[in-house]
Design a protein around this motif. Structure first.
Motif, mmCIF file in Angstrom:
data_model
loop_
_atom_site.group_PDB
_atom_site.id
_atom_site.type_symbol
_atom_site.label_atom_id
_atom_site.label_comp_id
_atom_site.label_asym_id
_atom_site.label_seq_id
_atom_site.Cartn_x
_atom_site.Cartn_y
_atom_site.Cartn_z
ATOM 1 N N THR A 1 9.937 -3.468 2.279
ATOM 2 C CA THR A 1 9.073 -3.427 1.106
ATOM 3 C C THR A 1 7.728 -2.813 1.479
ATOM 4 N N VAL A 2 7.199 -2.048 0.544
ATOM 5 C CA VAL A 2 5.921 -1.376 0.739
ATOM 6 C C VAL A 2 5.026 -1.742 -0.440
ATOM 7 N N PRO A 3 3.953 -2.526 -0.196
ATOM 8 C CA PRO A 3 3.030 -2.850 -1.293
ATOM 9 C C PRO A 3 2.320 -1.583 -1.773
ATOM 10 N N GLN A 4 2.090 -1.508 -3.079
ATOM 11 C CA GLN A 4 1.399 -0.362 -3.662
ATOM 12 C C GLN A 4 0.277 -0.855 -4.563
ATOM 13 N N GLU A 5 -0.809 -0.125 -4.593
ATOM 14 C CA GLU A 5 -1.902 -0.474 -5.502
ATOM 15 C C GLU A 5 -1.518 -0.092 -6.922
ATOM 16 N N ARG A 6 -1.764 -0.998 -7.849
ATOM 17 C CA ARG A 6 -1.541 -0.769 -9.291
ATOM 18 C C ARG A 6 -0.099 -0.460 -9.654
ATOM 19 N N ARG A 7 0.819 -0.710 -8.751
ATOM 20 C CA ARG A 7 2.237 -0.510 -9.030
ATOM 21 C C ARG A 7 3.015 -1.643 -8.388
ATOM 22 N N PRO A 8 4.232 -1.871 -8.874
ATOM 23 C CA PRO A 8 5.058 -2.903 -8.225
ATOM 24 C C PRO A 8 5.376 -2.510 -6.783
#
Length: 195
Positions: A57-64
């Motif tokens: 998993t890769v966290p993203q800003e302003r996106r899931p």
């Protein structure tokens, strides 16, 4: 064969999200192994459960959070074993459009022409997309240079099969339109077309 091996083969290009894989299928694999995004996501979960791929998993800003999938060694081994197996039987064409063409006599010729034009437009659209992918893969090289130097040539060779297929579809549609344009439809004494 299941969708499994098509997904594994697509992941040979490297780590990808489900969304990115659906784009790969749309552009390069759909001609010989179509799949909906829903089918792809279900298959990705099954492959991860089987240990053939892994997800991170890769966290993203302003996106899931995005999930990226990649082949495991077990997945690569399974895909290599599949690729080395003999193909069971040649491809069989199952095309609803060809059934309509078989039954076209007695149908309004303008409607038949419209169906053929629609098929031709669709084939030319796919051909244009495939040609754009081809140019991207070649990246300024000649075909000979690419085939001699590229790390992987399988995607290019399958793309060439898709290009040939769509060129032939368009050529066949043009031939059908010529036949329809030259054809005299037999009529009865009242001028009604005979089926």
């Amino acid at each position: 064969m299941s969708l499994k091996y098509a997904v594994l083969a697509a992941l040979l290009e490297g780590e990808a999200s489900g969304y990115e894989l659906s784009k790969v299928f749309d552009v390069s694999l759909a001609n010989f192994w179509p799949a909906t995004p829903q089918q792809l996501y279900r298959e990705l979960e099954r492959l991860a459960d089987e240990g053939l791929i892994e997800a991170r998993t890769v966290p993203q800003e302003r996106r899931p959070t995005k999930r990226l999938f990649s082949l495991t060694e077990t997945g690569r081994d399974r895909l290599s074993a599949f690729a080395a197996e003999p193909t069971r039987r040649p491809t069989a064409v199952r095309d609803e459009f060809l059934i309509k063409m078989q039954a076209m006599d007695g149908i309004d010729p303008e409607r038949v022409r419209a169906l053929v034009e629609e098929r031709r437009t669709w084939a030319l659209g796919k051909l244009a997309r495939y040609e754009r992918v081809r140019e991207r893969l070649l990246d300024g090289r000649t075909e000979e240079e690419h085939l001699r130097e590229a790390g992987r040539v399988g995607p290019y060779l399958t793309l060439l099969a898709g290009i040939s297929f769509e060129r032939e579809n368009a050529r066949w549609c043009e031939h059908v339109l010529t036949v329809l344009g030259e054809r005299r439809v037999p009529t009865d004494p009242t001028g009604q077309a005979l089926g």
